[in-house]
Structure formats: structure tokens, C-alpha cells
Write a protein that holds these residues in place. Structure first.
Motif, PDB file in Angstrom:
ATOM      1  N   ASN A  92       5.757 140.352  34.856  1.00  0.00           N
ATOM      2  CA  ASN A  92       6.777 141.388  35.018  1.00  0.00           C
ATOM      3  C   ASN A  92       6.389 142.683  34.306  1.00  0.00           C
ATOM      4  O   ASN A  92       6.506 143.783  34.869  1.00  0.00           O
ATOM      5  CB  ASN A  92       8.122 140.882  34.491  1.00  0.00           C
ATOM      6  N   VAL A  93       5.929 142.560  33.065  1.00  0.00           N
ATOM      7  CA  VAL A  93       5.531 143.757  32.316  1.00  0.00           C
ATOM      8  C   VAL A  93       4.350 144.446  32.996  1.00  0.00           C
ATOM      9  O   VAL A  93       4.342 145.665  33.175  1.00  0.00           O
ATOM     10  CB  VAL A  93       5.178 143.393  30.851  1.00  0.00           C
ATOM     11  N   THR A  94       3.370 143.669  33.391  1.00  0.00           N
ATOM     12  CA  THR A  94       2.178 144.238  34.032  1.00  0.00           C
ATOM     13  C   THR A  94       2.540 144.980  35.314  1.00  0.00           C
ATOM     14  O   THR A  94       2.076 146.106  35.554  1.00  0.00           O
ATOM     15  CB  THR A  94       1.161 143.125  34.335  1.00  0.00           C
ATOM     16  N   GLN A  95       3.357 144.373  36.135  1.00  0.00           N
ATOM     17  CA  GLN A  95       3.715 145.008  37.404  1.00  0.00           C
ATOM     18  C   GLN A  95       4.538 146.276  37.205  1.00  0.00           C
ATOM     19  O   GLN A  95       4.313 147.275  37.893  1.00  0.00           O
ATOM     20  CB  GLN A  95       4.466 144.003  38.280  1.00  0.00           C
ATOM     21  N   VAL A  96       5.457 146.252  36.263  1.00  0.00           N
ATOM     22  CA  VAL A  96       6.310 147.425  36.041  1.00  0.00           C
ATOM     23  C   VAL A  96       5.512 148.599  35.477  1.00  0.00           C
ATOM     24  O   VAL A  96       5.778 149.758  35.804  1.00  0.00           O
ATOM     25  CB  VAL A  96       7.494 147.063  35.119  1.00  0.00           C
ATOM     26  N   PHE A  97       4.504 148.306  34.654  1.00  0.00           N
ATOM     27  CA  PHE A  97       3.723 149.379  34.037  1.00  0.00           C
ATOM     28  C   PHE A  97       2.449 149.717  34.813  1.00  0.00           C
ATOM     29  O   PHE A  97       1.662 150.560  34.380  1.00  0.00           O
ATOM     30  CB  PHE A  97       3.367 149.005  32.597  1.00  0.00           C
ATOM     31  N   MET A  98       2.256 149.089  35.961  1.00  0.00           N
ATOM     32  CA  MET A  98       1.021 149.289  36.709  1.00  0.00           C
ATOM     33  C   MET A  98       0.806 150.739  37.121  1.00  0.00           C
ATOM     34  O   MET A  98      -0.340 151.233  37.116  1.00  0.00           O
ATOM     35  CB  MET A  98       1.003 148.376  37.942  1.00  0.00           C
ATOM     36  N   ASP A  99       1.863 151.443  37.465  1.00  0.00           N
ATOM     37  CA  ASP A  99       1.680 152.833  37.896  1.00  0.00           C
ATOM     38  C   ASP A  99       1.143 153.710  36.765  1.00  0.00           C
ATOM     39  O   ASP A  99       0.266 154.554  36.981  1.00  0.00           O
ATOM     40  CB  ASP A  99       2.983 153.416  38.458  1.00  0.00           C
TER      41      ASP A  99
END
Length: 240
Positions: free
Chosen positions: A115-122
Motif C-alpha cells: 500500500n505504501v509503495t503504490q501510494v508513493f509511486m508517483d
């Protein structure tokens, strides 16, 4: 100035990793569930290049709010260290451990990282050389777990070890997806370190453990990706 986000950074290995990245000239976002404890950690570090970010990796609303908060101060994130993790309730006997206990560990150690990785991917994609370090464990290695000669062979669990094995698999898949980009994505085992996590029963120091995490957070462009490294092997590759 490069910027790094470290989850679970108010104490232990995460705290020491923050110190080492600050000393290397990074701006560090200290993420933890308790903002007051984060503020105490920031005060101990005594560096102006710090921001405390309330973040519960098991709560999507909290993760999104953290992303918005960081996004108000920067347009990119150079490093994400997914350090937050829990051991879970004991015992974790595979035939009897309640599923609720197992799910709780996976929510933090596996799904929380995703979840953290996907949300901060941008924000990571906006950096020139983004780095993701997923903090794993030697207990994640299925190869070692099948070797009776391994020193930790008897240490089997229904929740903690499997959650880190799953994290390793996610790390490998993510690195492959990002293989043709500047990303470096690795699973890093800091080793059996003396922290609150294990009631200070570990044999390694937080300084040494953090140095390994910092090393992979600051990889050069020709550094490895999609690999599993361990302090139990002097920072070299560990078998999956």
C-alpha cells in the motif's frame, strides 16, 4: 537535496537509518504511527532536515494523508525504506496459530508495504534515481529453512517468517516490473539485531544494521536490483 521516507523510523533500526541518511546529506521523513514519538525521535536526531509524518501502514487513509502531506513540500521522493514491521503474537505454531494473528502480521509486513509503495509511486517515479528498500528477514529464506544445518533452522513460524517470504516475492516482482527504469528495488535483511523488536536478544548492532539499509538506499546507477541481501552474510546476497 535528496529525500527519503522511512516507515517505523522513530526507534531501532529505522531511527538509526534516519541518522545515517541525515549524515549523508538527505532530507528524511520520519514516518510512524505516533506523531509524539516521531517528534521525540526528531528532537534526538537534532537535525533540521527532518519532517515527522504520522503514518499507519495498515490504514489506507493514513497512507494517503501522509502522501498528501509530503506532496505539499516536495514533488519527488528519492528513497522509500519500508521498515515498519511487527513480529506478531506468540506462539506461532503453524497447526494452531489463530488466523487473526497471522493476518495481523501480514497486514503490516506485506500488505502495508504494498500500500505504501503504490501510494508513493508517483513521487518515486519523479526522482532521477529512485530507490526502494524493503526490510526483510533471514527467516524469509525458504532455501535456508530447508537446510537442517542452518543456525536458525528450528525457528519456524506461521506468521512472521511467511510474511517476509511474501515480501521478498513482491520485491522481486516489483523490481522486474521496473527493470527498464532507473529504479533499484531490493530486499535487505538487517540481521538479528538487538532492538525492542526482539527484547534486545539480537546479537547485531543497530549501527551495523542501519548501515546496510543506508547502503542500498544510496545505490549508484550500476547497483543491483531485484536481489536479497543479508547482514548474516556480511551484506552479500542471500538465497531465496
Amino acid at each position: 537535496m535528496k529525500k527519503a521516507l522511512i516507515t517505523g523510523a522513530n526507534k531501532g533500526i529505522g531511527f538509526e537509518t534516519a541518522r545515517q541518511l541525515l549524515n549523508a546529506g538527505y532530507f528524511v521523513y520520519i514516518a510512524c504511527r505516533d506523531a509524539a514519538k516521531g517528534a521525540e525521535a526528531a528532537a534526538q536526531l537534532g537535525n533540521t532536515n527532518i519532517a515527522v509524518i504520522p503514518l499507519d501502514v495498515t490504514n489506507m487513509d493514513s497512507i494517503i494523508e501522509a502522501r498528501e502531506q509530503i506532496g505539499r513540500t516536495t514533488s519527488q521522493l528519492d528513497v522509500l525504506i519500508n521498515n515498519a514491521g511487527i513480529r506478531g503474537q506468540l506462539p506461532q505454531t503453524p497447526s494452531t496459530a489463530p488466523q487473526a494473528f497471522i493476518r495481523e502480521v501480514f497486514e503490516t509486513n506485506f500488505f502495508g508495504v504494498i500500500n505504501v509503495t503504490q501510494v508513493f509511486m508517483d513521487l518515486l517515479k519523479a526522482a532521477e534515481q529512485p530507490r526502494i528498500v524493503n526490510v526483510t528477514s533471514g527467516l524469509a529464506s525458504l532455501t535456508l529453512h530447508s537446510d537442517p544445518a542452518w543456525v536458525y533452522y528450528p525457528v519456524k513460524s506461521a506468521a512472521y517468517g511467511p510474511s517476509k517470504t511474501a515480501l521478498n516475492a513482491y520485491t522481486l516482482a516489483l523490481a522486474y516490473e521496473l527493470r527498464d527504469t532507473p529504479f533499484k528495488v531490493n530486499a535487505v535483511d538487517p540481521g538479528y539485531t538487538a532492538t525492542d523488536f526482539n527484547n534486545h536478544s539480537g546479537t547485531g548492532s543497530v549501527e551495523n544494521a542501519a548501515a546496510l539499509l543506508a547502503r542500498f538506499a544510496m545505490l549508484e546507477a550500476d547497483g543491483p536490483t531485484g536481489k536479497y541481501f543479508s547482514n548474516d552474510r556480511n551484506g552479500e546476497e542471500s538465497p531465496w
